[in-house]
Design an enzyme around this catalytic site. Sequence first.
Site, PDB file in Angstrom:
ATOM      1  N   TYR A   1     -17.598 -16.122  42.491  1.00  0.00           N
ATOM      2  CA  TYR A   1     -17.589 -14.942  43.366  1.00  0.00           C
ATOM      3  C   TYR A   1     -19.019 -14.409  43.570  1.00  0.00           C
ATOM      4  O   TYR A   1     -19.442 -14.137  44.710  1.00  0.00           O
ATOM      5  CB  TYR A   1     -16.700 -13.876  42.728  1.00  0.00           C
ATOM      6  CG  TYR A   1     -16.511 -12.622  43.546  1.00  0.00           C
ATOM      7  CD1 TYR A   1     -15.698 -12.619  44.681  1.00  0.00           C
ATOM      8  CD2 TYR A   1     -17.120 -11.424  43.175  1.00  0.00           C
ATOM      9  CE1 TYR A   1     -15.515 -11.456  45.418  1.00  0.00           C
ATOM     10  CE2 TYR A   1     -16.931 -10.265  43.901  1.00  0.00           C
ATOM     11  CZ  TYR A   1     -16.127 -10.281  45.023  1.00  0.00           C
ATOM     12  OH  TYR A   1     -15.946  -9.124  45.743  1.00  0.00           O
TER      13      TYR A   1
ATOM     14  N   LYS B   1     -21.187 -14.184  47.070  1.00  0.00           N
ATOM     15  CA  LYS B   1     -21.681 -12.920  47.610  1.00  0.00           C
ATOM     16  C   LYS B   1     -23.204 -12.919  47.712  1.00  0.00           C
ATOM     17  O   LYS B   1     -23.774 -12.369  48.660  1.00  0.00           O
ATOM     18  CB  LYS B   1     -21.174 -11.746  46.756  1.00  0.00           C
ATOM     19  CG  LYS B   1     -19.647 -11.594  46.761  1.00  0.00           C
ATOM     20  CD  LYS B   1     -19.087 -11.406  48.164  1.00  0.00           C
ATOM     21  CE  LYS B   1     -17.632 -11.004  48.184  1.00  0.00           C
ATOM     22  NZ  LYS B   1     -17.109 -10.831  49.552  1.00  0.00           N
TER      23      LYS B   1
HETATM   24  N1  NAD Z   1     -12.359  -3.883  46.098  1.00  0.00           N
HETATM   25  C1  NAD Z   1     -13.588  -3.915  45.616  1.00  0.00           C
HETATM   26  O1  NAD Z   1     -13.909  -3.248  44.645  1.00  0.00           O
HETATM   27  C2  NAD Z   1     -14.632  -4.771  46.263  1.00  0.00           C
HETATM   28  C3  NAD Z   1     -15.917  -4.696  45.747  1.00  0.00           C
HETATM   29  C4  NAD Z   1     -16.912  -5.449  46.316  1.00  0.00           C
HETATM   30  C5  NAD Z   1     -16.624  -6.256  47.380  1.00  0.00           C
HETATM   31  N2  NAD Z   1     -15.366  -6.342  47.868  1.00  0.00           N
HETATM   32  C6  NAD Z   1     -15.143  -7.232  48.999  1.00  0.00           C
HETATM   33  O2  NAD Z   1     -14.535  -6.542  50.056  1.00  0.00           O
HETATM   34  C7  NAD Z   1     -13.739  -7.438  50.821  1.00  0.00           C
HETATM   35  C8  NAD Z   1     -12.339  -6.863  50.955  1.00  0.00           C
HETATM   36  O3  NAD Z   1     -11.794  -6.722  49.661  1.00  0.00           O
HETATM   37  P1  NAD Z   1     -10.494  -5.837  49.326  1.00  0.00           P
HETATM   38  O4  NAD Z   1     -10.781  -5.145  48.042  1.00  0.00           O
HETATM   39  O5  NAD Z   1     -10.069  -5.060  50.505  1.00  0.00           O
HETATM   40  O6  NAD Z   1      -9.482  -7.022  48.996  1.00  0.00           O
HETATM   41  P2  NAD Z   1      -7.956  -7.250  49.352  1.00  0.00           P
HETATM   42  O7  NAD Z   1      -7.525  -8.360  48.478  1.00  0.00           O
HETATM   43  O8  NAD Z   1      -7.216  -5.950  49.328  1.00  0.00           O
HETATM   44  O9  NAD Z   1      -8.056  -7.725  50.864  1.00  0.00           O
HETATM   45  C9  NAD Z   1      -8.671  -8.940  51.199  1.00  0.00           C
HETATM   46  C10 NAD Z   1      -8.320  -9.290  52.616  1.00  0.00           C
HETATM   47  O10 NAD Z   1      -8.823 -10.604  52.906  1.00  0.00           O
HETATM   48  C11 NAD Z   1      -7.773 -11.410  53.362  1.00  0.00           C
HETATM   49  N3  NAD Z   1      -7.962 -12.792  52.956  1.00  0.00           N
HETATM   50  C12 NAD Z   1      -8.169 -13.266  51.712  1.00  0.00           C
HETATM   51  N4  NAD Z   1      -8.241 -14.606  51.737  1.00  0.00           N
HETATM   52  C13 NAD Z   1      -8.106 -14.985  53.032  1.00  0.00           C
HETATM   53  C14 NAD Z   1      -8.086 -16.241  53.690  1.00  0.00           C
HETATM   54  N5  NAD Z   1      -8.245 -17.385  53.023  1.00  0.00           N
HETATM   55  N6  NAD Z   1      -7.908 -16.248  55.037  1.00  0.00           N
HETATM   56  C15 NAD Z   1      -7.737 -15.101  55.709  1.00  0.00           C
HETATM   57  N7  NAD Z   1      -7.739 -13.881  55.143  1.00  0.00           N
HETATM   58  C16 NAD Z   1      -7.918 -13.833  53.819  1.00  0.00           C
HETATM   59  C17 NAD Z   1      -6.513 -10.816  52.748  1.00  0.00           C
HETATM   60  O11 NAD Z   1      -5.382 -11.205  53.478  1.00  0.00           O
HETATM   61  C18 NAD Z   1      -6.821  -9.335  52.833  1.00  0.00           C
HETATM   62  O12 NAD Z   1      -6.518  -8.810  54.110  1.00  0.00           O
HETATM   63  C19 NAD Z   1     -13.780  -8.773  50.084  1.00  0.00           C
HETATM   64  O13 NAD Z   1     -14.745  -9.605  50.669  1.00  0.00           O
HETATM   65  C20 NAD Z   1     -14.225  -8.384  48.699  1.00  0.00           C
HETATM   66  O14 NAD Z   1     -14.881  -9.432  48.029  1.00  0.00           O
HETATM   67  C21 NAD Z   1     -14.361  -5.614  47.337  1.00  0.00           C
END
Ligand code: NAD
Length: 245
Positions: free
Chosen positions: A153, A157
């Site tokens: 991961y 990133k």
């Molecule tokens: N939640 C956190 O604390 C956090 C922190 C840093 C970064 N992020 C990043 O933010 C972004 C969103 O994360 P989130 O927390 O909303 O996660 P989440 O799991 O709630 O949502 C992720 C979204 O990506 C979609 N997705 C995942 N794999 C996919 C694929 N193979 N094809 C199409 N769609 C796909 C899912 O369907 C979902 O809509 C991600 O890139 C994550 O790495 C999140």
Amino acid sequence: MRIDLTNKVALVTGSTRGIGRAIAETLAACGARVAVVGRDLAKAEAAAAEIGNGAQGFACEVGDPAQVTALVEGVEKAFGGIDILVNNAGITKDNLMLRMKDEDWNAVLETNLRSAFVAIRAAQRGMMKKRWGRIINIASVVGLIGNAGQANYAASKAGLIGLSKSVAKELASRNILCNVVAPGFIKTDMTDAMTPEAVQALSSQIPLDRFGSPQDVASAVAFLASEHAAYITGQVLTVDGGMVM
Ligand SMILES: NC(=O)c1ccc[n+]([C@@H]2O[C@H](COP(=O)([O-])OP(=O)(O)OC[C@H]3O[C@@H](n4cnc5c(N)ncnc54)[C@H](O)[C@@H]3O)[C@@H](O)[C@H]2O)c1
């Protein structure tokens, strides 16, 4: 200062829930027509209907480059172009290095990093013609500081950050800006899956002493997508309550 995205089209991957959903809602509230993308077409269409302002749902498995290219073409056809591309879809498959399988490495790199490369490659042509574009990639503070148990991961990133800076340099002369938003700990399904110990360890490192909300991230994205950010490119904006500074 008001953010006005009227007459702009935004494609947001992974926008049926979590951070992507908040980004889609916020861009639509600022006037953009949004392509809401999920793996499941019915869910994407339902989310688009709730978001309104002309939003449409699209299905795409972002780990498959052919589907990502077809998505960009489909959105361009449906809306007449793409002005704002937000690469948000992402997954985790955590494990200590010793136990991390090749397939877990590949799945995370393909979903989080290669997808963004393919989407940008496909969307840049239209943006170049218009001499206007905003590309915003959602990374993570983990891409800046690393995290035990998240080698795949963190690499994906950190890779997004290098990709974004290269894109920023390559496309600046065409007025296409590319920036990164790096969230810290945001309350979503992704972080709900963490162990209480991991949550405790992380939250003690947040100066603002709270977890972020998807809206905290969405507000930063809307700013970077707007005219107010016209002189900002190749940057990483952390939205993390001061965790990394
Ligand atoms: N939640 C956190 O604390 C956090 C922190 C840093 C970064 N992020 C990043 O933010 C972004 C969103 O994360 P989130 O927390 O909303 O996660 P989440 O799991 O709630 O949502 C992720 C979204 O990506 C979609 N997705 C995942 N794999 C996919 C694929 N193979 N094809 C199409 N769609 C796909 C899912 O369907 C979902 O809509 C991600 O890139 C994550 O790495 C999140």
